[in-house]
Design a protein around this motif. Structure first.
Motif, PDB file in Angstrom:
ATOM      1  N   ILE A  33      28.293 -17.395  48.876  1.00  0.00           N
ATOM      2  CA  ILE A  33      27.085 -17.819  48.227  1.00  0.00           C
ATOM      3  C   ILE A  33      25.933 -17.089  48.541  1.00  0.00           C
ATOM      4  O   ILE A  33      25.152 -16.368  47.860  1.00  0.00           O
ATOM      5  N   ASN A  34      25.694 -17.117  50.054  1.00  0.00           N
ATOM      6  CA  ASN A  34      24.696 -16.140  50.590  1.00  0.00           C
ATOM      7  C   ASN A  34      24.742 -14.769  50.088  1.00  0.00           C
ATOM      8  O   ASN A  34      23.766 -14.220  49.514  1.00  0.00           O
ATOM      9  N   GLY A  78      25.939 -13.790  47.401  1.00  0.00           N
ATOM     10  CA  GLY A  78      25.486 -13.525  45.969  1.00  0.00           C
ATOM     11  C   GLY A  78      24.195 -13.547  45.916  1.00  0.00           C
ATOM     12  O   GLY A  78      23.457 -13.284  44.687  1.00  0.00           O
ATOM     13  N   LEU A  79      23.338 -14.172  46.557  1.00  0.00           N
ATOM     14  CA  LEU A  79      21.936 -14.058  46.619  1.00  0.00           C
ATOM     15  C   LEU A  79      20.953 -13.179  47.400  1.00  0.00           C
ATOM     16  O   LEU A  79      19.898 -13.390  47.677  1.00  0.00           O
ATOM     17  N   ARG A  80      21.747 -12.144  47.940  1.00  0.00           N
ATOM     18  CA  ARG A  80      21.183 -11.074  48.451  1.00  0.00           C
ATOM     19  C   ARG A  80      20.696  -9.815  47.335  1.00  0.00           C
ATOM     20  O   ARG A  80      21.236  -9.870  46.513  1.00  0.00           O
TER      21      ARG A  80
END
Lengths: 351, 608
Positions: free
Chosen positions: A346-347, A349-351
């Motif tokens: 998830i991390n 994908g949020l960068r």
């Protein structure tokens, strides 16, 4: 006399049900309601129904709102967890409880003040969602616990104890329930246990929202001349459309009936509702016809009782939501928490 | 005449659009591209309480120094909405820039001498390229992003990569979007003064941080924290928390083979029903929450009192907005502290958790369920619109392998079967928290009646004054226990010993960090304490006692936290100086700096 504690001993020959429980095991504390209150009869009917259905008492949850009727869960099923919530809001609490654990039996007890005034919205929404429960309104047409005000089910033209005439139209919760898509709708009378007990049994077995409007006269404030919910008035105007027997798969079939007078409705779970028809060709599968019938009889001042409508293959809220078969409250970290690896993804994908 | 601004990686862009025109996604692309170039950028959406046709603004603060708070003032105005022309022009800093759609000519009087005007005939260009009106609208937005890229030196490949990611799975949409991007950039390079004085230069100031909004982060915290029941009612700005929970659950809580859901999300008929369902579910052993805003908290008061007095866990997210009443549904504020902390009539006090950024939204959301079940009481997680609905750079989410949930004191079958004495409201060990049992546990033991009326330790109805006082006092003991288990305040002292301090909370934190740097530069030294929870840990009172004066910075009119500090900690109000910003916009470093500096006598400022 309510200051007497109930004795724990009972007659050694008291019959036991298939789980080995006697009727006493389904009782609660002694009632503090007025002597002769209709609600106590309903409590007795609930006890009878649960005993006859061989239900494990601790697997039943009883919830209520506020009012005389809402006090009654203390007087039955002492081995069950109970929740006396806030006025008019039992349906929400019960819905949440049901979502958390779909395996318990849910009895929601309410009154006409609780469900037809402040709680009218919650009544409507829990019926339309199809929450799997018994929704019992103990209907006396009056606010008993606050000493005698009209309720929203008081008939227009009926008189309060002090002689005031009600000018508002009555709310008929049975018609409303039909309108809202309830899959089991019944009306009964606290004075007719023979009718009431099987209705409660059928309601418990029904896998959807089962609504029972039970007229339950208030001896303190609404049992006088001019009331349309007194014992006398109800007895004189009671029009039962059918008589119900509930036959579970384990019961023996005992009685024969004259042909054409009995209808058998097989429910999804294997129980059989055997209905002795009393009102000619009343069709309890036709929702629109039922609404029409109620309006017609109401205009004649008659109170229609019995099993008014049933859908033998209901769907409940859990079916609509697609929730897991295992109760949600039984899941633990392993099934609920996606874990650190998923979090790293998830991390990323949020960068 | 001021010189045109000349700044690299340090400026504010504000884009003025008409809402419902598809600009949000293009604007997000713009902001994200700067972050991908390693430069911290913080977008803020200023939107109306409306669906289509009214003004909306998207403000991006670019700051290599890492300041994530709103700054105040605009350096580059991207004016795409004629409705707000005058106020937008007025908002530009002297020496700033105006990028606008020059398809329709405007008189010189509409412009400013001290602002560099850059016109591009976007509407005309789009009308030439596209025949379909919807395409014209959508691609116009991408085109201006392309033009901005050229003007600000944002790398086009970065934008192309983002477009490819955005439309993954709908690959047919990638080429037209990339084409529109390039069309805008090509036009700008050919006809406009590229680059302008404001530029983006690749840097390494983002690190491994993620960009996410507070509501999505909180929702993910609910998933990780084991919530299975969510009952909610739509209300701005909290709806996106429930919606995010639904998306996370679809991804992580749905059985791959059967499709069965290990969650239940119910959109209730109102907020009363929502909190009622949460309480029913929690009573029955599921972790449950609702999410709402100020008006919903007002509606929930009665049930919150029931949960407090009957001691049932409940988690409530309040994404605060401008109040009172309908207030400002699309503006931010921190004005629900009192209505949450003291929710319901009678003597009540509730646990509050106050996250500062999305990382803490995740952490505190998950922690809220442990705390609610440990303390057997409602726990409020207070976000606000600024934090909940805007994307923010924050530390990545983390979760320890093997972390277990704290289900609190629940007496199960084994203990009941073994004959352990049970009384629902019995304080067995002095921490004020009794054991509870869940419905359906044991055939003959452990059942009890839950009610909102007064009762004895065995949960039997009681009208005795002694029983009532005993109960109320135990609830205070429970609150003392809560003090020790809720998140501690975060203290940061100035480099030099300071006589004055600042207390603040929640989304004020990025503006506060920047203000402290500015004040340091002015010779004003302040120790700070960021409150993260109520009840207040003893550290809070100790902090105040250690300073002459403490500024309490809040985003509400009545200084609500200050009120609570005075009442709960017995602090002399003269020591606590309120610094209040509450017009619905996010607080800025400029505001904090100005307010505090004005209250520091010149003689006490260190000579700089």
């Amino acid at each position: 006399m309510t200051y007497l504690a109930k004795p724990k001993l009972h007659h050694p020959a008291l019959p036991a049900n298939k789980l080995g429980f006697t009727r006493r095991d389904y009782e609660g504390a002694i009632s503090t309601l007025c002597a002769g209150c209709g609600h106590d009869s309903i409590s007795a009917a609930i006890i009878q129904a649960c005993y006859q259905l061989d239900l494990p008492p601790h697997r039943i949850a009883k919830l209520s709102g506020i009012g005389c009727s809402s006090k009654t869960p203390t007087y039955f099923l002492g081995a069950s967890h109970g929740f006396n919530s806030v006025h008019g809001r039992m349906p929400a609490v019960l819905t949440g409880a049901n979502l958390a654990n779909r395996e318990l039996v849910y009895l929601g007890v309410s009154g006409d003040g609780d469900s037809a005034s402040i709680g009218l919205g919650q009544f409507a929404h829990c019926i339309r969602r199809g929450v799997n429960m018994v929704y019992m309104v103990e209907n006396n047409g009056v606010y008993g616990l606050t000493k005698g005000q009209f309720s929203a089910t008081s008939d227009r033209g009926s008189k309060s104890k002090r002689g005031v005439v009600n000018t508002d139209q009555a709310i008929d919760l049975v018609s409303l329930a039909l309108q809202l898509g309830a899959t089991f709708v019944a009306r009964s009378f606290s004075g007719d246990k023979a009718q009431l007990v099987p209705l409660i049994e059928a309601a418990i077995l029904h896998q959807g929202a089962a609504f029972i409007d039970c007229i339950s006269p208030c001896v303190a404030f609404n049992n006088h001349e001019g009331s349309t919910k007194s014992f006398d008035f109800v007895r004189e105007h009671n029009e039962a459309v059918n008589r119900l027997d509930v036959i579970t798969p384990r019961d023996e079939i005992t009685v024969d009936y004259a042909p054409g007078t009995v209808e058998e409705v097989a429910q999804h779970d294997g129980t059989m509702l055997r209905l002795r028809k009393l009102a000619g060709d009343y069709d309890l599968h036709d929702r629109a016809a039922a609404i029409r019938y109620l309006l017609d009889r109401q205009s004649q001042g008659e109170i229609v009782t019995g099993l008014i409508y049933v859908d033998p293959e209901p769907e409940d809220l859990h079916a609509h939501l697609g929730t897991a078969a295992k109760p949600l409250q039984a899941f633990g970290e392993a099934e609920l928490c996606p874990g650190p690896a998923a979090l790293e993804k998830i991390n990323a994908g949020l960068r | 005449m001021p010189q045109p601004l000349d700044r690299v990686n340090d400026f504010v862009v504000k884009i003025a659009n008409v809402n419902g025109s598809g600009s949000a996604s293009a604007n997000q692309l713009f902001a994200k591209s700067i972050i991908r170039m390693g430069v911290p950028a913080t977008p803020r959406n200023i939107f109306p309480s409306n669906i289509q046709g009214l003004p909306t603004w998207y403000e991006v603060r670019v700051s290599e120094a890492g300041y994530l708070g709103a700054r105040g003032g605009v350096d580059l105005m991207v004016q795409m909405n004629p409705q707000t022309w005058d106020q937008d022009i007025a908002a530009i800093e002297p020496g700033g820039y105006l990028f606008y759609d020059s398809s329709k000519p405007l008189p010189k009087s509409r412009f400013r001498d001290d602002v560099t005007a850059i016109g591009m005939p976007l509407t005309e260009l789009c009308n030439q390229r596209y025949a379909d009106p919807r395409q014209r609208q959508l691609f116009k937005n991408i085109m201006y992003v392309g033009a901005l890229a050229a003007l600000l030196e944002i790398e086009l490949p970065v934008l192309e990569a983002l477009i490819a990611e955005q439309f993954k799975g709908k690959d047919k949409l990638i080429p037209p979007n990339v084409a529109a991007l390039h069309a805008g950039a090509d036009y700008a390079r050919a006809h406009l003064p590229c680059p302008i004085g404001l530029r983006v230069r690749r840097a390494d100031a983002v690190g491994d941080r993620i960009t996410v909004d507070g509501n999505s982060a909180a929702a993910l915290g609910c998933v990780y924290g084991g919530a299975t029941v969510c009952a909610w009612y739509p209300i701005t700005p909290s709806s996106s928390l429930a919606e995010a929970f639904a998306r996370w659950c679809q991804r992580f809580r749905t059985d791959r083979d059967s499709g069965e859901k290990r969650y239940a999300i119910l959109q209730a008929e109102d907020e009363l029903a929502s909190i009622g369902m949460v309480i029913g579910a929690s009573w029955n052993g599921a972790r449950a929450f609702t999410t709402t805003s100020g008006p919903g908290i007002s509606l929930m008061q009665e049930f919150l009192g029931l949960a407090y007095f009957a001691e049932i866990p409940a988690v409530v997210f309040d994404v605060q907005r401008g109040g009172p009443s309908t207030g400002m549904p699309t503006r931010t504020q921190q004005s629900d502290l009192l209505s949450c902390a003291y929710a319901s009539h009678g003597d009540t006090k509730h646990v509050l958790l106050i996250p500062e950024d999305p990382h803490e939204c995740f952490e505190l959301a998950a922690a809220a369920f442990d705390l609610a079940e440990r303390l057997q009481t409602p726990v409020f997680v207070l976000l606000d619109l600024d934090l909940g609905m805007n994307q923010r750079l924050s530390a990545p989410f983390g979760w320890d392998e093997g972390r277990r949930y704290d289900r609190g004191k629940v007496m199960g079958f084994e203990a009941l079967e073994a004959g352990t004495p049970f009384g629902r409201y019995l304080d067995v060990d002095g921490d004020g928290i009794p054991y509870r049992t869940l419905p359906g546990t044991h055939p003959s033991r452990g059942a009890f009646f839950t009610r909102g009326s007064s009762k004895d330790r065995q949960a039997r109805y009681s009208e005795s004054g002694a029983d009532y006082r005993d109960n109320m006092e135990r609830l205070l003991r429970k609150l003392d226990t809560a003090k020790e288990v809720v998140p501690r305040p975060v203290r940061r002292d100035a480099a030099e010993p300071a006589r004055d301090g600042v207390i603040y909370y929640g989304s004020t934190s990025p503006a506060m960090a920047e203000a402290l740097d500015i004040l340091e530069g002015q010779g004003i030294h302040l120790d700070t304490l960021r409150v993260r929870a109520f009840p207040f840990h003893d550290d809070v009172a100790a902090f105040v006692a250690a300073h002459d004066r403490v500024f309490v910075v809040e985003q509400n009119r009545d200084a609500q936290l200050r009120m609570m500090l005075v009442n709960e900690c017995g602090i002399d109000p003269a020591v606590l100086v309120p610094v209040l910003h509450y017009d619905g916009t996010p607080i800025t470093a400029r505001f904090i700096t100005r307010e505090i500096a004005a209250r520091v006598p010149a003689r006490l400022k260190e000579a700089v």
